[in-house]
Design a protein around this motif. Structure first.
Motif, PDB file in Angstrom:
ATOM      1  N   THR A  37      53.255  19.504   6.745  1.00 32.72           N
ATOM      2  CA  THR A  37      52.560  20.240   5.682  1.00 32.72           C
ATOM      3  C   THR A  37      53.479  21.149   4.866  1.00 32.72           C
ATOM      4  OG1 THR A  37      51.860  21.917   7.312  1.00 32.72           O
ATOM      5  CG2 THR A  37      50.307  20.137   6.806  1.00 32.72           C
ATOM      6  N   PRO A  38      54.540  21.758   5.435  1.00 31.05           N
ATOM      7  CA  PRO A  38      55.413  22.589   4.585  1.00 31.05           C
ATOM      8  C   PRO A  38      56.145  21.780   3.513  1.00 31.05           C
ATOM      9  CG  PRO A  38      55.725  23.140   6.904  1.00 31.05           C
ATOM     10  CD  PRO A  38      54.912  21.886   6.862  1.00 31.05           C
ATOM     11  N   GLN A  39      56.299  20.471   3.755  1.00 31.92           N
ATOM     12  CA  GLN A  39      56.954  19.623   2.763  1.00 31.92           C
ATOM     13  C   GLN A  39      55.991  19.177   1.667  1.00 31.92           C
ATOM     14  OE1 GLN A  39      59.003  16.353   4.743  1.00 31.92           O
ATOM     15  NE2 GLN A  39      59.282  17.607   6.587  1.00 31.92           N
ATOM     16  N   GLN A  40      54.699  19.335   1.919  1.00 31.95           N
ATOM     17  CA  GLN A  40      53.690  18.869   0.963  1.00 31.95           C
ATOM     18  C   GLN A  40      53.128  19.987   0.095  1.00 31.95           C
ATOM     19  OE1 GLN A  40      51.410  17.213   4.282  1.00 31.95           O
ATOM     20  NE2 GLN A  40      51.537  15.204   3.323  1.00 31.95           N
ATOM     21  N   LEU A  41      53.208  21.215   0.586  1.00 31.59           N
ATOM     22  CA  LEU A  41      52.633  22.337  -0.143  1.00 31.59           C
ATOM     23  C   LEU A  41      53.703  23.419  -0.271  1.00 31.59           C
ATOM     24  CD1 LEU A  41      49.949  23.215  -1.399  1.00 31.59           C
ATOM     25  CD2 LEU A  41      49.290  24.194   0.803  1.00 31.59           C
ATOM     26  N   ASP A  42      54.100  23.704  -1.503  1.00 32.00           N
ATOM     27  CA  ASP A  42      55.239  24.593  -1.754  1.00 32.00           C
ATOM     28  C   ASP A  42      55.079  25.962  -1.115  1.00 32.00           C
ATOM     29  OD1 ASP A  42      56.553  22.652  -3.132  1.00 32.00           O
ATOM     30  OD2 ASP A  42      56.000  23.388  -5.128  1.00 32.00           O
ATOM     31  N   VAL A  43      53.867  26.519  -1.171  1.00 37.47           N
ATOM     32  CA  VAL A  43      53.674  27.867  -0.650  1.00 37.47           C
ATOM     33  C   VAL A  43      53.951  27.917   0.846  1.00 37.47           C
ATOM     34  CG1 VAL A  43      51.192  27.576  -0.244  1.00 37.47           C
ATOM     35  CG2 VAL A  43      52.116  29.859  -0.657  1.00 37.47           C
ATOM     36  N   LEU A  44      53.654  26.826   1.563  1.00 35.49           N
ATOM     37  CA  LEU A  44      53.954  26.766   2.988  1.00 35.49           C
ATOM     38  C   LEU A  44      55.457  26.645   3.218  1.00 35.49           C
ATOM     39  CD1 LEU A  44      51.178  24.290   4.221  1.00 35.49           C
ATOM     40  CD2 LEU A  44      51.100  26.787   4.189  1.00 35.49           C
ATOM     41  N   GLY A  45      56.090  25.824   2.400  1.00 38.19           N
ATOM     42  CA  GLY A  45      57.527  25.638   2.533  1.00 38.19           C
ATOM     43  C   GLY A  45      58.296  26.927   2.290  1.00 38.19           C
ATOM     44  N   ARG A  46      57.876  27.708   1.277  1.00 36.41           N
ATOM     45  CA  ARG A  46      58.573  28.964   0.987  1.00 36.41           C
ATOM     46  C   ARG A  46      58.395  29.975   2.110  1.00 36.41           C
ATOM     47  NH1 ARG A  46      56.150  28.162  -4.078  1.00 36.41           N
ATOM     48  NH2 ARG A  46      54.716  29.907  -3.716  1.00 36.41           N
ATOM     49  N   ALA A  47      57.219  29.948   2.761  1.00 34.73           N
ATOM     50  CA  ALA A  47      56.968  30.890   3.859  1.00 34.73           C
ATOM     51  C   ALA A  47      57.525  30.387   5.182  1.00 34.73           C
ATOM     52  CB  ALA A  47      55.462  31.133   3.996  1.00 34.73           C
ATOM     53  N   GLY A  48      57.852  29.100   5.256  1.00 33.16           N
ATOM     54  CA  GLY A  48      58.371  28.540   6.497  1.00 33.16           C
ATOM     55  C   GLY A  48      57.325  28.378   7.579  1.00 33.16           C
ATOM     56  N   VAL A  49      56.087  28.038   7.170  1.00 38.06           N
ATOM     57  CA  VAL A  49      55.000  27.898   8.143  1.00 38.06           C
ATOM     58  C   VAL A  49      54.246  26.599   7.883  1.00 38.06           C
ATOM     59  CG1 VAL A  49      54.678  30.384   8.379  1.00 38.06           C
ATOM     60  CG2 VAL A  49      53.354  29.146   6.664  1.00 38.06           C
ATOM     61  N   VAL A  50      53.494  26.172   8.894  1.00 38.94           N
ATOM     62  CA  VAL A  50      52.585  25.045   8.719  1.00 38.94           C
ATOM     63  C   VAL A  50      51.241  25.575   8.233  1.00 38.94           C
ATOM     64  CG1 VAL A  50      53.720  23.638  10.468  1.00 38.94           C
ATOM     65  CG2 VAL A  50      51.856  25.179  11.126  1.00 38.94           C
TER      66      VAL A  50
END
Length: 553
Positions: A175-188
């Motif tokens: 999911t962090p690779q699919q949704l930018d806000v998750l990727g920036r926070a480093g969370v699922v």
């Protein structure tokens, strides 16, 4: 291992889901950065499933003339989740459960039916969300459905449930690779993490894991807790809507399309779940009044909850509200709230100055009931004594809620009423709050506990195999002794001797309503003969769940 999912297994699924979400609640809250970083997804999912459990348990209550059917149990689970759905994630989960219930129908739910149910759940979830976003709980649900669809037709029910769980965990990791806000926070995704716990509980229920098995409690490899200073967790998007509006809506099904269109024009994060005249509406808007008016035009909105995101963020960060109406009505004194079974125990706690929440031996109090008991104390500082290990999750939810209302709450996770009595014995309101909590926690922790219980059926235990009606001697929560129904005193004596083998100065005996006549007297006589330097005190507790509770300090 069952080849079909029956009503009893669905009941276990509910219970295990609640326990799993209770354990993961704070972790899931910490992961919550989308759609709004308000840190409450775990709490919302817990409250949603807690409501589902309440509806299911009502079917199995003492007043039930016959055992509930699979269809009725699934519908109760989905209906309870719909009634109690909290937040974006809770409303989506209620729709997923509705999809399962609608697909299975009158059953039976074998492996093939479970495959169809998981697909129905995923489709229902996407249908409920106005603008589906990948990298969320929807993606996780779809991955589980896709994975089981590819299994061989001969795959057993347990394999379908386990593959769904594993596939959901793998999808969560992406999911962090699919949704930018998750990727920036480093969370699922937080909602997806909650769904993984629910699917793990399903696999455990199918496998007959009770109490909670390994899957429901498993932490997926993908979970990464965010750093405390993460700006995504501490700030709101200034361009986003300011309010969350949630309400139940009695409306004709044909009125819902226009409702969706009008609410979609007012805000975002729109989810409308339900059907057959009852809907749960969730939307983020700047004008909450307008969102409610749209509901009034469509039908009858009720249980309306409006949350201002800025205020919610302040609650999550621990900031006090000077104008908090509930806090303004509180006494400056400190109070202790104790959860106990039996009038005798309740009277003891009241004599020590505690506010008592009576507990039903067949049903644990909900987070709402715990919160109500804390409010009833009318104090700015409250110490909560649980006296039951299974209440920790519900107590955490209740405590968080009251902290948001301006009450300072400390939960002492006492696992037995004897630990609660030990804590009450050293309670001193004149001390500083933290010092009092430390003293009470230390006293509780220094008290070993045991109890007698009656086995409800054949089961494997740490002491061997027990049969229905056997007397079980549990020490610190684990079965240590198994005795016949005619030898309750013998079993209790063995338990007491084992506890005192590690030393002790004071023994507390709390006698329950199902205790063998003369049990306490026999134990005191035995104690005076074998350990004359150890003091003993006996109370008539009146509790129904355990014929005897023992404490050693």
């Amino acid at each position: 291992m069952p080849q079909t999912l029956d009503a009893a297994a669905v009941r276990d699924w509910c219970r295990l889901s609640l326990a799993a979400l209770g354990q993961a609640r704070e972790e899931i809250d910490a992961l919550n950065v989308y759609p709004v970083p308000d840190g409450d997804t775990g709490t919302n999912l817990y409250l949603t499933v807690e409501s589902a459990v309440g509806q299911v348990e009502a079917l199995f209550g003492d007043g039930a003339a016959t055992a509930p059917t699979l269809e009725a149990t699934l519908r109760a689970m989905a209906h309870g989740a719909l009634l109690g759905a909290r937040g974006n994630s809770g409303v989506i989960l209620s729709q997923l459960l509705r999809g399962v219930a609608a697909s299975v129908g009158s059953g039976p739910c074998d492996a093939d039916a479970l495959r169809r149910a998981l697909r129905s759940a995923a489709d229902a979830g996407y249908e409920a969300v106005a603008v589906p976003v990948e990298g969320t709980v929807l993606t996780v649900a779809a991955a589980a459905a896709d994975a089981v669809a590819g299994l061989p037709e001969a795959a057993p029910l347990a394999a379908v449930a386990e593959v769904a769980f594993e596939a959901a965990g793998a999808a969560l990791a992406l999911t962090p690779q699919q949704l930018d806000v998750l990727g920036r926070a480093g969370v699922v995704d937080a909602g997806g993490r909650g769904l993984v716990a629910v699917l793990g509980a399903l696999a455990d229920a199918v496998n007959g894991q009770s109490p909670m098995g390994p899957l429901a409690l498993a932490t997926p490899r993908a979970v990464v807790l965010p750093p405390a200073e993460s700006p995504l967790l501490l700030t709101q998007d200034p361009t986003g809507p300011a309010y969350e509006v949630v309400y139940l809506l009695d409306a004709r099904d044909e009125a819902v399309p226009q409702l969706r269109a009008r609410l979609g024009a007012l805000g975002d994060s729109l989810v409308v779940s339900g059907g057959e005249g009852l809907w749960n509406v969730h939307v983020h808007v700047d004008d909450p009044g307008a969102a409610v008016e749209v509901g009034i035009e469509a039908g009858r909105p009720h249980r309306i909850r409006i949350t201002h995101f800025a205020a919610a963020a302040a609650d999550a960060s621990g900031e006090a509200h000077a104008d908090e109406p509930y806090a303004g009505r509180l006494s400056p004194t400190r109070a202790v709230v104790s959860v106990v079974q039996g009038e005798g125990l309740a009277g003891l706690c009241r004599e020590c100055g505690a506010t008592v929440l009576p507990a039903d031996p067949d049903r644990a109090p909900s987070s709402a009931e715990l919160a109500a008991a804390i409010r009833l104390a009318h104090a700015r500082e409250v110490v909560l004594l649980l006296n039951d290990a299974e209440l920790r999750a519900a107590a955490g939810v209740a405590a968080d809620q009251l902290r948001g209302e301006g009450v300072r709450v400390a939960v002492i996770p006492t696992r037995s009423p004897v630990q609660g009595l030990a804590a009450l014995a050293v309670h001193e309101p004149a001390r500083r709050f933290d010092e009092d909590v430390v003293a009470m926690t230390t006293a509780a922790g220094a008290t070993r506990y045991a109890e007698l219980a009656l086995a409800e059926g054949e089961s494997w235990t740490m002491a061997g195999v027990c049969q229905a009606g056997d007397v079980l001697g549990l020490i610190d929560g684990d079965v240590a002794v198994i005795g016949s129904p005619e030898e309750m005193t013998v079993t209790a004596t063995t338990v007491l001797d084992r506890m005192l083998a590690a030393g002790g100065e004071m023994v507390t005996l709390i006698v329950g309503e199902d205790a063998e006549p003369g049990l306490a007297d026999a134990l005191v006589t035995h104690l005076r003969r074998t350990n004359p330097v150890v003091d003993a005190v006996v109370y008539e507790g009146g509790q129904g769940a355990a014929p005897l509770v023992v404490g050693v300090e």
